[in-house]
Write a protein that holds these residues in place. Structure first.
Motif, short mmCIF file in Angstrom:
data_model
loop_
_atom_site.label_atom_id
_atom_site.label_comp_id
_atom_site.label_asym_id
_atom_site.label_seq_id
_atom_site.Cartn_x
_atom_site.Cartn_y
_atom_site.Cartn_z
N GLN A 213 39.98 52.34 34.00
CA GLN A 213 40.36 52.53 35.40
C GLN A 213 39.15 52.33 36.31
O GLN A 213 39.25 51.68 37.35
N LYS A 214 38.01 52.87 35.92
CA LYS A 214 36.79 52.72 36.72
C LYS A 214 36.37 51.25 36.77
O LYS A 214 35.99 50.75 37.83
N ASP A 215 36.46 50.54 35.62
CA ASP A 215 36.14 49.12 35.60
C ASP A 215 37.07 48.33 36.51
O ASP A 215 36.63 47.41 37.23
N ALA A 216 38.36 48.67 36.49
CA ALA A 216 39.33 47.98 37.34
C ALA A 216 39.02 48.22 38.82
O ALA A 216 39.09 47.30 39.64
N GLU A 217 38.65 49.45 39.17
CA GLU A 217 38.30 49.76 40.56
C GLU A 217 37.04 49.01 40.98
O GLU A 217 36.97 48.47 42.09
N ASP A 218 36.05 48.95 40.09
CA ASP A 218 34.82 48.21 40.40
C ASP A 218 35.10 46.72 40.57
O ASP A 218 34.56 46.08 41.48
N PHE A 219 35.95 46.16 39.71
CA PHE A 219 36.28 44.75 39.81
C PHE A 219 37.03 44.46 41.09
O PHE A 219 36.80 43.44 41.76
N ALA A 220 37.96 45.35 41.48
CA ALA A 220 38.72 45.16 42.72
C ALA A 220 37.79 45.21 43.92
O ALA A 220 37.92 44.41 44.86
N ALA A 221 36.81 46.11 43.91
CA ALA A 221 35.84 46.19 45.01
C ALA A 221 34.98 44.93 45.06
O ALA A 221 34.70 44.40 46.15
N PHE A 222 34.60 44.42 43.89
CA PHE A 222 33.81 43.19 43.84
C PHE A 222 34.61 42.01 44.38
O PHE A 222 34.09 41.20 45.17
N GLU A 223 35.89 41.88 43.98
CA GLU A 223 36.73 40.79 44.49
C GLU A 223 36.92 40.89 45.99
O GLU A 223 36.89 39.88 46.69
N GLN A 224 37.10 42.10 46.50
CA GLN A 224 37.28 42.28 47.94
C GLN A 224 36.01 41.86 48.68
O GLN A 224 36.08 41.22 49.74
N GLU A 225 34.86 42.21 48.13
CA GLU A 225 33.59 41.83 48.74
C GLU A 225 33.43 40.30 48.74
O GLU A 225 32.99 39.72 49.75
N GLN A 226 33.81 39.64 47.65
CA GLN A 226 33.73 38.18 47.57
C GLN A 226 34.67 37.53 48.59
O GLN A 226 34.31 36.54 49.25
N GLU A 227 35.88 38.08 48.73
CA GLU A 227 36.83 37.56 49.72
C GLU A 227 36.28 37.70 51.13
O GLU A 227 36.43 36.78 51.95
N MET A 228 35.66 38.82 51.41
CA MET A 228 35.08 39.03 52.75
C MET A 228 33.96 38.02 53.02
O MET A 228 33.87 37.48 54.12
#
Length: 135
Positions: A90-105
């Motif tokens: 779950q923590k890895d999934a949250e970190d990956f989602a934050a990373f993807e959001q940062e890349q999209e921004m």
């Protein structure tokens, strides 16, 4: 009142733990001990000594057997391991989602900068404009 030697032996054979004083019946301490000698401080001899050593050996053997058969392990260790894996996933999934959001921004900001440059004339047109000294 006189107690039989069998009763005295049964009382003296009570389990004693290392480092703690043993309970000695009053009959034994009055008859067998000379004046001023603490009976509880005397070392065990005979059957009580054998029994104490045998029990100590037995408890050590029991401890080794419990380790061997896994009786000292956590009964629900599999549940703890599963929970920890789920929490880590779950923590890895949250970190990956934050990373993807940062890349999209970052990509969105780069597209917005390109759009702004294109609408305002940007740097591509600035390089083609001749500079003159006449003012």
């Amino acid at each position: 009142m006189m107690t039989s030697s069998r009763e005295i032996e049964m009382q003296a054979a009570a389990p004693a733990t290392a480092g703690m004083a043993r309970d000695v019946p009053a009959e034994i301490s009055e008859e067998a001990s000379p004046e001023g000698v603490d009976v509880n401080a005397l070392p065990l001899t005979g059957w009580p000594a054998f029994k104490e050593k045998f029990l100590a050996c037995f408890w050590e053997l029991e401890e080794h057997l419990a380790d061997l058969f896994g009786l000292n392990d956590s009964k629900y260790q599999w549940a703890v391991d599963q929970y920890m894996e789920e929490r880590e996933a779950q923590k890895d999934a949250e970190d990956f989602a934050a990373f993807e959001q940062e890349q999209e921004m970052e990509m969105e900001n780069a597209r917005a900068a390109e759009e702004t440059d294109r609408l305002e004339g940007g740097e591509a047109n600035a390089a083609t404009v001749p500079l003159t000294t006449a003012a």
